[in-house]
Scaffold this motif. Sequence first.
Motif, PDB file in Angstrom:
ATOM      1  N   PHE A   1      38.875  39.501  38.182  1.00  0.00           N
ATOM      2  CA  PHE A   1      38.287  39.278  39.500  1.00  0.00           C
ATOM      3  C   PHE A   1      39.257  39.700  40.599  1.00  0.00           C
ATOM      4  CE2 PHE A   1      36.098  35.978  36.982  1.00  0.00           C
ATOM      5  CZ  PHE A   1      34.819  36.445  37.148  1.00  0.00           C
ATOM      6  N   ALA A   2      40.522  39.379  40.381  1.00  0.00           N
ATOM      7  CA  ALA A   2      41.488  39.625  41.439  1.00  0.00           C
ATOM      8  C   ALA A   2      41.584  41.105  41.753  1.00  0.00           C
ATOM      9  CB  ALA A   2      42.850  39.092  41.021  1.00  0.00           C
TER      10      ALA A   2
ATOM     11  N   GLY B   1      39.149  43.106  41.603  1.00  0.00           N
ATOM     12  CA  GLY B   1      37.882  43.560  42.155  1.00  0.00           C
ATOM     13  C   GLY B   1      36.947  44.128  41.124  1.00  0.00           C
ATOM     14  N   LEU B   2      37.227  43.930  39.845  1.00  0.00           N
ATOM     15  CA  LEU B   2      36.347  44.475  38.826  1.00  0.00           C
ATOM     16  C   LEU B   2      35.294  43.452  38.438  1.00  0.00           C
ATOM     17  CD1 LEU B   2      39.021  46.152  36.539  1.00  0.00           C
ATOM     18  CD2 LEU B   2      37.589  47.237  38.272  1.00  0.00           C
ATOM     19  N   ALA B   3      34.101  43.934  38.219  1.00  0.00           N
ATOM     20  CA  ALA B   3      33.035  43.050  37.780  1.00  0.00           C
ATOM     21  C   ALA B   3      33.180  42.804  36.286  1.00  0.00           C
ATOM     22  CB  ALA B   3      31.690  43.699  38.088  1.00  0.00           C
ATOM     23  N   PRO B   4      32.530  41.762  35.750  1.00  0.00           N
ATOM     24  CA  PRO B   4      32.717  41.420  34.343  1.00  0.00           C
ATOM     25  C   PRO B   4      32.241  42.502  33.371  1.00  0.00           C
ATOM     26  CG  PRO B   4      31.071  40.014  35.407  1.00  0.00           C
ATOM     27  CD  PRO B   4      31.735  40.780  36.481  1.00  0.00           C
ATOM     28  N   ALA B   5      31.300  43.306  33.731  1.00  0.00           N
ATOM     29  CA  ALA B   5      30.815  44.395  32.889  1.00  0.00           C
ATOM     30  C   ALA B   5      30.016  45.273  33.828  1.00  0.00           C
ATOM     31  CB  ALA B   5      29.936  43.867  31.762  1.00  0.00           C
TER      32      ALA B   5
END
Lengths: 568, 105
Positions: free
Chosen positions: B85-86, B88-92
Amino acid sequence: MTMLSTLPKTETTAQERTRNTGAHLVVRTLEKLGVTRIFGYPGGAIMPVYDALTGSSLQHVLVRHEQAAAFAADAQARITGKAGVCLATSGPGATNLLTGIANAYMDSVPMVILTGQVPSGLMGTDAFQEVDVFGMTLPVVKHSIIIRDANRIPELIEEAFRIAEEGRPGPVLIDLPKDVLQAEAFPPSPGAPRPAAKPLLASTPLLDAATVLLAQARRPVLYIGGGVGLGGAIEPLRDFMARTGIPAVATLKGLGTPHPDALNFLGMLGMHGTRTANMAVNESDLLVCVGARFDDRATGKPDTFAPDARIIHIDGDPAEIGKLRWADVAMNCDIADALTRLDPGYLAIEDWRQTCAARLTAFAFDYDAPGSGIFAPALLKQLSEAAGDKFIAACDVGQHQMWVAQHCRFAQPSSHLTSAGLGAMGYGLPAGIGAAMERPDMKVVTITGDGSIMMNIQELATARRYGVPIRILLLDNGTLGLVRQWQEYFFEQNFSEIDLYDNPDFAEVARAFGVESFTVHSRDEVPGAIDRLLRSRGPILAHVLIDPRENVWPLVPPGASNADMMEN
Amino acid sequence: MSNTLNIEIFETEGALVRLIGLIERRGFVISSMAMSAPSNGSARVTVDVDARGGARQIDVLTRQIERLFDVHAVSRTPAAEALDFAAGLAPATASEWRAECPSQP
């Protein structure tokens, strides 16, 4: 039979107060942690703690059923933000707590539950009043501990409070075998207190991504859940609403989070939400979900919920993000920090705001019911207005619970105590007791029905014993109203086991408990009844007779889209 | 598709039953499982899990396991796209997520 009062009273000696059994350590640790009140019921395995309570500064509130102890502790915790504490013995005492523990878990309420247990050597042998409460509660606790060594009691109780209160709050159970409570203990000196967890700040790239989505949106909606209040983000949320003007909706637990007079607050969404709120969500092109979890009562049929919306999901709990709905921007962080720093500037959404505002007027609730019978929504609105910002509603579960959510005004989330996730009938009276003992300066009103009150009616004795300043508004329609409503519309009017025609006279029952009471029969008596209720020091019960055919509107049928609301 | 989770648990009473209960309760079937002998107060549990059906996300299960106070590390095979999250990536990716959850828009 010997009367208790004729028995010689045991004086608490200084020596007694300084004894170092496990039970004394339990009591002293609670005192040290700043606990002032616990709710409980004694029994065999927990008796050492009751022995140690003598002379303690803790106020023990003796309820009449352990479930009520859990509900009262839950309500106190919702008001203070600090863990509520309840106490029961092993076996049936522990199992009676279960509903209250599950209730705290579902609504993320900080609570520490202390249960007595049979002696360690008997655990696992089917001993008298033995039940594996540790195993039984695993699905409904944030954490749980069996204390095997009396020397670890202070350390583990302190840890339980820390776990219950930090992050997303929840219940923590401590099981206390009787031999551990009776053992002499010499715990090591406490170490330095663990520093509080630092808030997880929102990342700048994600804030930038959210800002881009907000700038692109033409029909944004803010979807507010209970996590905002739990995250201490009420003022940042209100400020964000005022700065951006984005229309906002709230879940049942989110009510009271937006300023109740905010012009861009559209009301509750979901099954019994307002038409304006559900239409806005349905048409939105960007849903900013803050501290909410896409619960099925809020979303209805999930694939038709906000079908055209991109999602910004801000939550303190990482496990809620992506659970039921993909998030285009997923922000697991401190909600207050995110809302404070999220500043999209001017948003070109004036048409959208005006559309929502016009609907608020067009679809406003109508309080002009025909006839002279008591119209519960109007009564609740009047009650809430009369109590003003001092109003704390402790709801039970059923039609009245939804009417309260729809028609009352809440200054804070903690003004609205309701069993949201679990939907546990029986919550209202003990929750009202817990709330009124904590905040006697407020106007705490338990709003209940003739079905719900009977699930914990014995707590009238607790209200009487402690002179609790609680007002009880009992809306009596002689039926299990919400079930009846569903049978009417979704089960072809096959009314099955909902008729409570043989209810007792509740005003008489209250008087038998020594609680002041009166019955309200017609609409013209309502203003006087509200006045009497609010002026009383309590406990007091108003028994209000309402029409059993009255239903809760609007209603989204189960499994339907929120766009398919039924109206009266 | 089966996923393998490698979970480091503290050697505390009830840690294993709490972990297994959570996996089952959250809609996953454990098809195989192994646990190392405890060492230095912790043990490694390796489980193969399959979603029982419905909208069940392995990365959500991973985060639900990470929330447990008896757990101090979880890793996944095949390796998950980093849930960061830190950064800025989404979980998938959205398309992957939607493919696994046909009920979603």
